[in-house]
Structures are given as structure tokens and as C-alpha cells.
Design a protein around this motif. Structure first.
Motif, PDB file in Angstrom:
ATOM      1  N   ARG A   1       5.516   3.800   7.483  1.00  0.00           N
ATOM      2  CA  ARG A   1       5.901   3.516   6.180  1.00  0.00           C
ATOM      3  C   ARG A   1       6.370   2.290   5.813  1.00  0.00           C
ATOM      4  O   ARG A   1       7.335   1.639   6.521  1.00  0.00           O
ATOM      5  CB  ARG A   1       7.267   4.549   5.698  1.00  0.00           C
ATOM      6  CG  ARG A   1       7.728   4.302   4.406  1.00  0.00           C
ATOM      7  CD  ARG A   1       9.060   5.259   4.351  1.00  0.00           C
ATOM      8  NE  ARG A   1      10.164   4.814   5.185  1.00  0.00           N
ATOM      9  CZ  ARG A   1      11.183   5.269   5.524  1.00  0.00           C
ATOM     10  NH1 ARG A   1      11.491   6.554   4.907  1.00  0.00           N
ATOM     11  NH2 ARG A   1      12.067   4.703   6.382  1.00  0.00           N
TER      12      ARG A   1
ATOM     13  N   THR B   1       5.248   8.728  -0.609  1.00  0.00           N
ATOM     14  CA  THR B   1       4.459   9.922   0.042  1.00  0.00           C
ATOM     15  C   THR B   1       3.382  10.434  -0.983  1.00  0.00           C
ATOM     16  O   THR B   1       3.391  10.063  -2.189  1.00  0.00           O
ATOM     17  CB  THR B   1       5.512  11.110   0.228  1.00  0.00           C
ATOM     18  OG1 THR B   1       6.096  11.573  -1.281  1.00  0.00           O
ATOM     19  CG2 THR B   1       6.707  10.587   1.036  1.00  0.00           C
TER      20      THR B   1
ATOM     21  N   ILE C   1       1.841   7.309   2.549  1.00  0.00           N
ATOM     22  CA  ILE C   1       2.121   7.503   3.873  1.00  0.00           C
ATOM     23  C   ILE C   1       1.093   8.555   4.468  1.00  0.00           C
ATOM     24  O   ILE C   1       0.845   9.649   3.934  1.00  0.00           O
ATOM     25  CB  ILE C   1       3.482   8.059   4.039  1.00  0.00           C
ATOM     26  CG1 ILE C   1       4.524   6.905   3.498  1.00  0.00           C
ATOM     27  CG2 ILE C   1       3.856   8.276   5.618  1.00  0.00           C
ATOM     28  CD1 ILE C   1       5.780   7.550   3.481  1.00  0.00           C
TER      29      ILE C   1
END
Lengths: 231, 454
Positions: B405, B416, B435
Motif C-alpha cells: 500500500r 482498496t 491494493i
């Protein structure tokens, strides 16, 4: 407002440097002296073929739906389909309507494979521009201005954007033609998501692995599991 | 023969085995090593305590003379690296002319992509252009329309930089679930290069760009004659709405007309003899085989700005001018293409990049995002450039979910996939910078997974 930016460029710095060392018999000022030639708009004209969304740049000339049909059927249909439905994986001219595509999007269904000129294209003048500069794919820039008008007119017709099969397209007609998706665009509002930089206890419970790739897809293009994403 | 005693070599390339000169040398170690792989994976043994007792064979290359200089005038990779190539995905596009190929991210070291491995995206195929006849025309809202030869351009002061180029469709196949079990295909539409050329600002000064100019566009000399609008200060879209300050006021300052790449002329696939480089932005803007720059007071709103490179949203509308590639990162070891070989010490490695500036930090998780550890950023760290990150990892041989990340200097944290999908839906195609998760299994295999719960 550009001037201040430009003066920060390499030229700006070198000019300053040259001033400081003005005693030298050489001119160390970097400038564009002797670099390139000026050129007349007339000389640029064969390259200056870009058409803006509002029709600026459309050339003189015209062509009708009827004149476009034989051109399209001979030079375009093999890839885009006799009725504009697409062929062999090449793009459709006639996709889902904007209304239906919007419904699909709202239901969370895929809209990638259903797009056509009728559902996702900004303006008729840029359709002309694209066909004239890039199509037919095997012989780009081979259509005359009139042939490009005729083919554009026919594509607008089979994509059900214009209904009149007697239509003759020219600059003013294309400027006046409203594309169904014309107002469906809006300019980037990102950043649109905000993740936090959590370091500990970031997820409750064990992570749920919801999807796993089919093993061995890597390097093996014959194995695929879903429809193509169209860039 | 004892499997335990052998630690090297574990992974013998098939090609190496077939190689005549090395055959006799390798015969024995291959057999032994083959056993070692099975044993190590099956029993999941750490090889740290293993010992070599058998006397080493003299490498056959010690006993011969090699090739003379200039027997290969332009050097090529070792024949044992033949698997390191660009690859395409046949079902993505109807032909290879308007198509894309992917960089082998799994084999990149450091931050530079070798020119021959730079991903390709053509809309009308790659063309071979004679630099002697090629010209760049600069006109529109300027005091002095001008035409330049390549030699002319090389007389301007040079400007260079290390910048990534990323197709905004990078990751596009993964919106609706996992499709590609390879980092080459999940992330390979990005490459990073030292580009050398002329500053756009210097060209603007030479032609005297008028202050009414709020956009310019570049156009290619290829069959697609690809054209793309780039904002300048004061830029407004076709509805009269201003383009964001960042896009309008900063993007153009970095732009160059590039003629060189990683120390040599551009490669044909990358736009030889000249191309635009628009650092940080979707690579479609960095027009290849550049023949014309026109300064204008409105965008074109062309094919590449409506039908392509717009992001379909869940309300049915389309975002346009999503120019900047936001912060992204991926772990390149381990990855589906580079598996684990027994428990013990490893270094997790990966790449991070942001179109808005420098990478500030990269965090790595091996437990599916419950806990994160800050990785080391490897020097150099440049703006709008690949940044290499590493983190030592003692693998216990158990299942792990490995993720990275990244955060850039603006404070933006890589999102995400769930955050992106909640905001945009799944029909966007472009700008998927979420991610990535790799699942490491106890047997050392690595697969692409998605954690939509996160």
C-alpha cells in the motif's frame, strides 16, 4: 501568465548566465536563433486536419447517407458489421442506447461490451474527424473529404442517431447533430476515495479471500475466463 | 546421495539443461536438485542448515575461450533470459495492430524498464520513421508557426527525467474479479524510463505561444494519427467547467518532446524518432511518432477523450480528462510468476509510483491487511517515477496474504478495490490503482486473489 513560467525554463536561466559573463566574446545565451524555420498556414494545411467538438476545423464538402452506404459496405462492414453491430471483435457502431446502458450501470451490470457510437461518443464533428484520419483501418487517410462526410452520415444513420435516410451531411449538419451521449461526460473530480494509513488492527476477523485466479493463466493466452475489457 | 546436502541449484532452466556445452556439468546437479525441490516443497524444509560436501565440478566455461568483442555489435540479453519478454493477451483485442503488450514486471530489477521491454500500446501499429524526413510542426495560437527537424530539436537545451508511463487501463481485467494469474498481466501496462528531449516550455517560447492558448494537442504520424488534448493554465472543458488546478497548472511544466530513452534513441515501438512525454499522466497523452503540436483555446474532445479513456461510473455517466495516474504499487516478489522455494529468509520487493509526485511511504502486509509494516524505499526516489521498496521476510512456510500500500507526497493513500468499486462501480475500465493481494500457499505457490471484504 505563461511568460513567468517560460522564463523559469532553461532559456531563462541561460540568458541570466550570459548576462553575468557578458565579457566573453561568445554569446552563451541559449535562444532559438537559427533553430527551425517559420512555416505558413498554407504549408501546414495538409496536416492541419483536426476537428474540434464544436465543428471548428470541418472542411468544405458534403456527402449523403445514400453515398455512404456503398463505401461503408465495401470498406467498413467486414469489421464493424453490415448493420453496425460489430464483427470479429471489432467495435460496434450501434450499441445499447444511452438509456439502457445507464440502467445496466445502475444495476451494477457490465457496460463495457455494449458501447457504440450511439451510447458513447461526444460529438458528430469528431466522428467525422476520426473516420477521416484513421479509417478504414487498413488504409487510413484514404477517404476524400466528401467520402468521409458520406461515410460519417451513413454511420450516424445505422447507429440510429439520425433517422432521415435522405440526409446529406456537411459541416453545418454535423455541427447541428446532437449525439445521444453528448452531455453524459463530466470532468475528473478525483481524488474520489480516501484510504487511511492504518498499521495495526486494520481488519476485523480473518480476511475473506473471495476470488482466486484460474491457475496458469500467466503467459497462456488461450486460457481465459471472461469477456475482454475494451480499452 | 543425500537431498539435504544439496542447496544449489534449485531452479534449473529447461533451456540450460538442453544446452550442449553445459550438459555434462549439469546432469548430476539437475537430478539432485529436482529431488531437492520435491523434498523441500513436500517437507517444507528450510535449507539453511544444508551443506555441500561433493567436490564442485569445474565449469566448462573455465576451459574454453569465449566470443571476441563486437561479435555481437549491439549487445543482447543472455540466451538464458529468453523468457523475459513482452507478452500480449490475445482475447483482449481483435488484432495486434490496435492492441497492447505487457512488461514482465516479475523480471524487472531496480527502477528502469529496459527499452525493449517497455509495454506497447498502438492504435494503428508501430511505424518506422526516417528521422531525416520527419518534421515537427508547432502552430495555432502562436506568434510564429514553426517547423523543426530532429537536428533542430537537438540544438535546444536538453531536459531529461526518470518518469513512468502507465496506460490507464492497467489492471482493467480485474474489476469484476480475478482474471490474470500473473503480475505481468495484472500490472504490466506500466514502464519507467529515463527520457531525454526538449522542454515544452522552450518550444513554447520559440514559437511565442499567445496567452489565449488554454490547451494544446499533440498528433502522431502513425496510421491512427492519434491526437490528444493537454490542458494549460485556464483550461476549461467543453461545458465551460475549469479543469482542476493541478492538471491545468502543473502537468504542462514537466512535458518534453523526447528523442532518447535510456541512453539511446527512442525505440520504434516507443515513438521513434520523437514523442511527447507527459509525466504522471495516462500514457495515451504521450503521443508517439509526434508530428504536430497545436496551441488552441478549447479541447478537441476527440475519440481518445470520449469513446476511449473515459471512466464509466455506476450512475451511467462517464468521467473525462481523468489525466493523472494516482498512486499505485505492487509486490513483484513473491508473485504468481515468482514462487517461494522453501521457508526461511526472503526479501519482499516491489514497485510503487504516483502521477502526483514522489512516493512517501510503502507499507507491506503479509496477513491480508490486518497489520502493516513500513517497507524501505530504495534510493533514488524521484517524482512521477518507479520507486523500489523492499522488506526482509522470514517465511514460516504457512499461508500468507501479501499486499503493498503506497502513499505519495500529497498524502494520498492507495485505495482498496472495495473503496474504488463502492465509489465508481465496475465498468470504469481505467484507473484501477487498488491494493493487490497475492496468496502464498504452504506449498510455495503464489496466486492472484481479491479481498473484497477489505
Amino acid at each position: 501568465m505563461f511568460n513567468s513560467e517560460v522564463s523559469k525554463s532553461a532559456f531563462g536561466k541561460s540568458v541570466l548566465a550570459a548576462a553575468l559573463f557578458a565579457v566573453s566574446s561568445f554569446a552563451f545565451a541559449a535562444d532559438a536563433n537559427g533553430i527551425g524555420k517559420t512555416i505558413t498556414e498554407q504549408a501546414i494545411a495538409p496536416w492541419n486536419i483536426s476537428v474540434h467538438f464544436d465543428g471548428d476545423g470541418l472542411p468544405a464538402g458534403k456527402g449523403s447517407v445514400a453515398q455512404g452506404e456503398p463505401i461503408y459496405q465495401a470498406k467498413c462492414a467486414m469489421c464493424h458489421g453490415e448493420f453496425g453491430e460489430g464483427a470479429k471483435g471489432y467495435p460496434k457502431m450501434l450499441g445499447e442506447t444511452v438509456e439502457h446502458m445507464t440502467e445496466l450501470a445502475k444495476k451494477g451490470e457490465d457496460t463495457v461490451g455494449v458501447r457504440g457510437i450511439n451510447s458513447l461518443w461526444g460529438h458528430a464533428p469528431t466522428l467525422y474527424d476520426y473516420i477521416r484520419r484513421a479509417m478504414p483501418f487498413f488504409a487510413p487517410q484514404s477517404l476524400s473529404n466528401d467520402e468521409a462526410y458520406a461515410t460519417t452520415c451513413y454511420v450516424l444513420y445505422i447507429a440510429e442517431i439520425v433517422k432521415d435516410d435522405k440526409l446529406v451531411c456537411d459541416a453545418s449538419v454535423l455541427k447541428a447533430t446532437k449525439m445521444p451521449s453528448q452531455d453524459n461526460f463530466y470532468t475528473d473530480p478525483r481524488p474520489d476515495v480516501k484510504n487511511a494509513r492504518c498499521m495495526k488492527d486494520c481488519a476485523k476477523g480473518d480476511p475473506v479471500v473471495t476470488q482466486m485466479a484460474v491457475q496458469g493463466v500467466s503467459g497462456d493466452t488461450s486460457r481465459n475466463v471472461a469477456k475482454p475489457a475494451n480499452h | 546421495m543425500s537431498d539435504k546436502n544439496i542447496t544449489v541449484p534449485v531452479n534449473i532452466d529447461e533451456q540450460a539443461v538442453a544446452n550442449q556445452t553445459r550438459r555434462s556439468f549439469l546432469r548430476k546437479s539437475v537430478a539432485v536438485a529436482g529431488g531437492a525441490v520435491v523434498a523441500a516443497v513436500a517437507a517444507n524444509q528450510a535449507s539453511a542448515a544444508a551443506q555441500v560436501t561433493e567436490p564442485l565440478a569445474i565449469p566448462p566455461t573455465n576451459k574454453i575461450l569465449g566470443r571476441g568483442v563486437v561479435s555481437i555489435p549491439y549487445g543482447l540479453p543472455s540466451k538464458f533470459e529468453a523468457h523475459v519478454v513482452r507478452r500480449n493477451v490475445e482475447w483482449l483485442t481483435p488484432d495486434t495492430i490496435a492492441s497492447i503488450s505487457f512488461t514482465p514486471m516479475q523480471d524487472l530489477e531496480g527502477i528502469i524498464t529496459p527499452s525493449g521491454l517497455h509495454f506497447e500500446r498502438h492504435h494503428g501499429g508501430a511505424v518506422d520513421i526516417d528521422p531525416k524526413t520527419h518534421r515537427l510542426v508547432v502552430h495555432g495560437l502562436v506568434e510564429k508557426p514553426m517547423i523543426f527537424t530532429i537536428e533542430d530539436l537537438k540544438r535546444f537545451p536538453q531536459k531529461s527525467g526518470f518518469w513512468f508511463l502507465e496506460c490507464p487501463a492497467n489492471g482493467a481485467m480485474e474489476w469484476n474479479g480475478v482474471q490474470m494469474d500473473s503480475v505481468q498481466f495484472t500490472h504490466g501496462m506500466v514502464s519507467c524510463t529515463e527520457w531525454v528531449g526538449v522542454s515544452l516550455l522552450d518550444i513554447m517560447k520559440a514559437v511565442g505561444v499567445k496567452k489565449e492558448a488554454t490547451w494544446f494537442f499533440g498528433e502522431g504520424a502513425d496510421g491512427a494519427a492519434l491526437q490528444r488534448s493537454v490542458p494549460l493554465p485556464g483550461a476549461k472543458d467543453q461545458f465551460g467547467k475549469p479543469i482542476s488546478d493541478f492538471d491545468a497548472n502543473t502537468i504542462y511544466k514537466d512535458i518534453i518532446v523526447a528523442y532518447a530513452q535510456n541512453g539511446e534513441a527512442l525505440r520504434p515501438e516507443n515513438g521513434y524518432p520523437i514523442r511527447l512525454i507527459v509525466p504522471g499522466c495516462e500514457a495515451n497523452m504521450s503521443v508517439k511518432w509526434l508530428r504536430r503540436l497545436k496551441f488552441v483555446d478549447k479541447p478537441l474532445v476527440t475519440y481518445q477523450e470520449t469513446r476511449h479513456y473515459t471512466d464509466g461510473m455506476k450512475d451511467g455517466r462517464f468521467r473525462q480528462y481523468t489525466l493523472v495516474n494516482e498512486t499505485n504499487s505492487v509486490v513483484t516478489f513473491p508473485c504468481p510468476d515468482k514462487k517461494m522455494s522453501g521457508k526461511g529468509s526472503y526479501e519482499i520487493r516491489g514497485l510503487a509510483w504516483s502521477g502526483r509526485g514522489k512516493i512517501k511511504a510503502v507499507d507491506v502486509s503479509v496477513d491480508g491487511g490486518k497489520t502493516w509494516t513500513e517497507a524501505k524505499l530504495v534510493d533514488p526516489v524521484f517524482s512521477k517515477c518507479f520507486t523500489r521498496f523492499t522488506l526482509p521476510w522470514e517465511w514460516d512456510g504457512k499461508e500468507a496474504l501479501v499486499m503493498s500500500r503506497a502513499m505519495d507526497e500529497t498524502g494520498y493513500v492507495q485505495p482498496t478495490l472495495k473503496q474504488l468499486i463502492d465509489e465508481r462501480g465496475t465498468s470504469g475500465i481505467y484507473h484501477k490503482n487498488s491494493i493487490q493481494t497475492w496468496k502464498v500457499s504452504a506449498n510455495g505457490e503464489v496466486h492472484n486473489v481479491q479481498l473484497r471484504s477489505l
